[in-house]
Design a protein around this motif. Structure first.
Motif: not given
Length: 736
Positions: A38-44, A473-491
């Motif tokens: 997955r990591i190699a394919a995402n970088k490509a 957290p700033t170390q989530k470099h290998n993740v490419c999808r992000f999902n926030f399910q909150t009442q308010t969102f500090l963009v």
């Protein structure tokens, strides 16, 4: 170099598909393998997409050749990964290339719920017993299907041990499908049962016999006896076909009882009347908890009944979850405070028992073919108890590239529906609503399955899901999808921490806020040049105008954004956009630009309220040498009636779903004066009609309108509001 990258990716796909057939003891190694790939394919993918973006941004680059050095780093990375994969495969006792489907099949048995009574199974037991003792002389196959943990094995065991079943059959054989199933082991298990129950000596020289000889020995010793064979937790039709051959047709009312998590397998083995298990109701769930916690007398403190039923309801009727929670309750203090803690932390308690709960469901996930795994994991994108519209789910799957092009000529939507039906058949996704035609309108997921999804997406870096006010957290470099399910969102805070290579951003919140507490400007998302999916669902009172900077996101395929006003002509720069969703309520001043006719990949346009849809005439004049039209558009919702002309429809010939908004006038006058010319829409399947009714005038004509519309369209929906008109509809629904 591009050819090499594609060929290597295809090799990786084959490896992952074959890896599913390796024995479960190697699961952790397989997951490590998937992570490397997955990591190699995402970088490509990032490298290629970045080059495309640079070319689009600066058209002068088109005149220059792409240099070898541009792709060399990712090519080398892919080559290194390929060698690592091949080295890992060599460590397995059986080479992947040598695996034969006949030999090893990944299956498993659910852990038994123990001696505890599972309330609510009595009716199921009686139905199965009656079927097994039926008068049909031929060998009858009885199947039981349902999701993992619903109690199929418990039901089969109670049926197998039922007093009337004991006296009805000469032999009762229980076949356990082990995790490392081999046909030979099944034959040996059956022979052992026959030898023990029939008090006959079959011989012990099994090692000298091959599989065919063992199969013949089974058939020979079953012949002439009325037998019941329970085949528990079978996964595929292929495995069933191989097992079925050893059981002879004796024409003496012999039976086979089969349990499976896959409804398709149940239908395949028993096409007449497969038995599908349902979740327990609240009353039986509470009795189950009482039985485990307080004993058969159910003698519990009265003050615990209300909170206890609340806990039972949160288990959503799944015996496996109830069993885990009841076990936890039996070890805690019988006080209101302790039980309140359980209601607030039920998900955490379930997650802390991976072997008993999530691990069982993981077997269903691990058995999925690779093309279904991302579709299943994507259900973690939606909040708890969320009912997702089928059309929305399918559009997101397509936008995320989860759907493969069909060799049979099916559209992407049709293939996605097949994927969804497959996941529903495996009892991993549940149907929540159906249309009157039987089609699936909305679906959802049991909380425990969602909990498994959330665990799996974090472990595999498939997606980062945050359900509290996020500090990412700033170390989530290998993740490419992000999902926030909150009442308010500090963009602003979160967007600063998301990596620039983010490909999907989902926001489910009541409102979007900036640091200063005011409504946020959506331009903050423009920095994500690789973004494919931007789905923003929020409820701000005054939606902003369409953010111009988002039109620079060249790779965007799915855009859901709440806005108002005229959409800019520059949105035509979103050349890869397939789905445009503007979820607004009521009426607004949305207006689509003429340039929308240049967005050739558009498949779905869905606006919550009425809007202006342009004629292609002006674009044809401006671009005389270019074909004008939207050949891929299959859904259009909901333009004004006045915009629905033959000129517009001729430019969208493949439209399948059309929702039309009619202004506040008498519908009968409108139909009398100008019928819509739909002769160009040869593939239209459904027409949905929105109208602000002049109720008193229109009510007088309801029968005529129903007949006129009902005879002309395959499906017609009428949307109305207001108690007066709803009463009119209710009184006339039989004619409608």
């Amino acid at each position: 170099m591009l050819d090499f990258l594609r060929a290597t990716a295809e090799y990786f796909l084959k490896v992952l598909e074959q890896a599913r057939k390796i024995r479960p003891s190697t699961t952790e190694k397989i997951k490590s393998l998937e992570e490397k790939i997955r990591i190699a394919a995402n970088k490509a993918k990032d490298a290629v997409d970045l080059k495309i973006f640079q070319i689009i941004k600066d058209t002068s680059l088109m005149k220059k050749s792409i240099r070898r050095e541009d792709l060399l780093p990712v090519v080398e990375k892919m080559d290194i990964t390929k060698r690592e994969v091949m080295e890992t495969l060599s460590e397995f006792s059986t080479s992947i290339s040598d695996i034969v489907d006949d030999e090893i099949v990944e299956v498993s048995i659910l852990p038994n719920l123990g001696s505890a009574i599972v309330w609510g199974l009595d009716d199921d037991v009686e139905l199965i017993v009656e079927r097994l003792r039926g008068q049909q002389s031929d060998l009858d196959i009885v199947t039981v299907s349902g999701m993992g943990g619903i109690g199929k094995t418990t039901l089969a065991r109670r049926t197998h041990d039922h007093l009337s079943i004991r006296y009805h059959f000469d032999l009762r054989i229980w076949v356990t499908i082990s995790q490392e199933y081999r046909r030979r082991n099944i034959f040996l298990d059956v022979l052992h049962c026959i030898s023990k129950q029939a008090n006959v000596s079959i011989g012990e020289d099994y090692d000298k016999k091959d599989d065919n000889e063992l199969a013949d020995l089974v058939r020979k010793n079953l012949m002439g006896r009325r037998y019941l064979v329970v085949v528990d937790d079978i996964w595929s039709t292929d495995v069933w076909d191989r097992i079925r051959r050893i059981f002879p047709e004796c024409n003496n009312r012999s039976r086979i009882l089969l349990t499976t998590r896959d409804t398709k397998v149940a239908m395949y083995a028993d096409s007449n009347s497969p038995h599908h298990m349902t979740l327990l109701d609240l009353d039986n769930s509470w009795k189950f908890i009482c039985d485990r916690v307080f004993g058969p007398e159910h003698d519990h403190p009265p003050e615990l009944e209300e909170i206890g039923k609340e806990i039972a309801e949160k288990c959503q009727g799944l015996p496996l979850t109830i069993s885990v929670i009841a076990g936890y309750l039996s070890k805690t203090a019988r006080t209101l405070e302790s039980w309140k803690y359980v209601t607030e932390s039920l998900s955490e308690i379930v997650a802390s028992h991976p072997d008993k709960c999530l691990g069982v469901l993981g077997l269903s996930y691990n058995h999925l073919p690779n093309h279904l795994k991302p579709c299943f994991l994507s259900m973690s994108s939606f909040p708890e108890d969320f009912q997702v519209e089928t059309c929305q789910l399918i559009q997101l799957w397509i936008a995320e590239d989860f759907i493969s092009v069909s060799e049979s000529g099916k559209s992407l939507e049709e293939v996605a529906k097949d994927y969804l039906e497959d996941l529903i058949s495996r009892n991993l996704i549940g149907v929540r609503k159906r249309r009157f035609t039987g089609e699936i309108k909305a679906c959802g997921m049991h909380d425990i399955l969602r909990e498994f999804c959330l665990t799996e997406v974090e472990m595999t870096n498939f997606m980062h899901v945050k359900s509290t006010n996020p500090t990412l957290p700033t170390q989530k470099h290998n993740v490419c999808r992000f999902n926030f399910q909150t009442q308010t969102f500090l963009v602003e805070d979160c967007c600063k921490q998301l990596p620039p290579t983010a490909r999907s951003i989902y926001l489910f919140c009541d409102s979007l806020f900036s640091k200063r507490g005011s409504s946020v400007k959506l331009e903050v998302f423009s920095r994500f040049n690789f973004l494919r999916v931007l789905a923003i669902f929020h409820e701000d009172v005054e939606p902003p105008s369409f953010p111009l900077s988002i039109t620079k996101l060249f790779h965007l395929t799915y855009l859901a954004i709440r806005c108002s006003g005229k959409l800019p002509a520059s949105m035509s720069m979103l050349r890869n956009l397939q789905t445009l969703v503007i979820p607004v309520d009521g009426y607004n001043n949305i207006s689509l630009p003429g340039k929308i006719w240049m967005m050739k990949k558009l498949r779905h346009i869905h606006v919550g309220g009425a809007y202006y849809f342009p004629s292609p005439r002006r674009e044809r004049i401006r671009n005389k040498h270019l074909p004008i039209g939207l050949p891929n558009l299959v859904e259009l919702s909901a333009p004004y009636y006045s915009n629905c002309t033959n000129e517009v429809f001729s430019a969208i010939p493949n439209l399948k779903k059309l929702n039309i908004h009619v202004s506040c006038i008498r519908m009968v006058d409108l139909l009398d004066n100008r019928l819509i010319d739909m002769s160009s829409l040869r593939k239209l399947e459904a027409l949905k009609w929105f109208q602000q009714w002049s109720a008193e005038d229109s009510a007088r004509k309801i029968e005529q309108e129903q007949q006129d519309m009902g005879n002309n369209f395959l499906k017609v929906y009428i949307h109305s509001s207001g108690s007066y008109w709803n009463n009119i509809l209710r009184d006339n629904i039989s004619e409608a």
